[in-house]
Design a protein around this motif. Sequence first.
Motif, PDB file in Angstrom:
ATOM      1  N   ASP A 162      23.004 -13.577   9.378  1.00 31.67           N
ATOM      2  CA  ASP A 162      22.161 -12.934  10.319  1.00 31.67           C
ATOM      3  C   ASP A 162      20.703 -13.330   9.840  1.00 31.67           C
ATOM      4  N   ARG A 165      23.012  -6.398   6.084  1.00 31.40           N
ATOM      5  CA  ARG A 165      23.333  -7.687   6.698  1.00 31.40           C
ATOM      6  C   ARG A 165      23.398  -8.637   5.700  1.00 31.40           C
ATOM      7  N   LYS A 181      27.699  -7.064  18.758  1.00 33.58           N
ATOM      8  CA  LYS A 181      27.446  -5.905  18.530  1.00 33.58           C
ATOM      9  C   LYS A 181      27.715  -4.766  18.420  1.00 33.58           C
ATOM     10  N   LYS A 197      30.998 -15.357  10.351  1.00 30.22           N
ATOM     11  CA  LYS A 197      29.282 -14.469  10.593  1.00 30.22           C
ATOM     12  C   LYS A 197      30.057 -12.526  10.879  1.00 30.22           C
ATOM     13  N   ILE A 219      28.210  -8.435  11.747  1.00 32.78           N
ATOM     14  CA  ILE A 219      27.287  -7.396  11.827  1.00 32.78           C
ATOM     15  C   ILE A 219      27.442  -6.230  11.408  1.00 32.78           C
TER      16      ILE A 219
END
Lengths: 114, 112
Positions: A59, A44, B3, B99, B101
């Motif tokens: 996150d 993460r 995701k 960012k 994931i």
Amino acid sequence: EAQVTQNPRYLITVTGKKLTVTCSQNMNHEYMSWYRQDPGLGLRQIYYSMNVEVTDKGDVPEGYKVSRKEKRNFPLILESPSPNQTSLYFCASRTVAGGINEQYFGPGTRLTVT
Amino acid sequence: LAKTTQPISMDSYEGQEVNITCSHNNIATNDYITWYQQFPSQGPRFIIQGYKTKVTNEVASLFIPADRKSSTLSLPRVSLSDTAVYYCLVGDSVGNTDKLIFGTGTRLQVFP
């Protein structure tokens, strides 16, 4: 040798005692990130930086701080560590040139907060 | 940010081809897809990247259908040393954000 280094590799500390984990890369990469890895939860992202003095939340940023004063360094700061921050931490860097978004990871820092 | 969903684990035998599929239904037009390999107590290592169709390098192939809502990592003739966790990752290629994931990954166990 092109690499990402982290220090320390192992750290045991107590709740509330401020600590810094250093990360340095020698590849002149623009982007750097911090991740934590916990069993069953994968990797993460905590924070990332797209340039000097430019940082943003990933996150799971709560309880962490970062800074990017120089291109090669991206320290992770835990102002008041708590036991739930016990984890394996990875720093990574990558370049934006060439079209390949390959992240280079450091060897990891195993942190235990008691 | 898309995701990703992968199977938790897979088993295989040496010499077989292994295909690991990743679902990323919300992938954006300019997002890239990468796959990483991780051994215990080590940082992940980049395997391959793609945007669409098929990409092949010396260690793997990546198949991406036209709708890009999934991708499949193909490892030809696996060996015991391919036992690891494999992560699918979708990222922004425009440069608006880094960012990322990772998801929980697929644990591949290769048997003799």
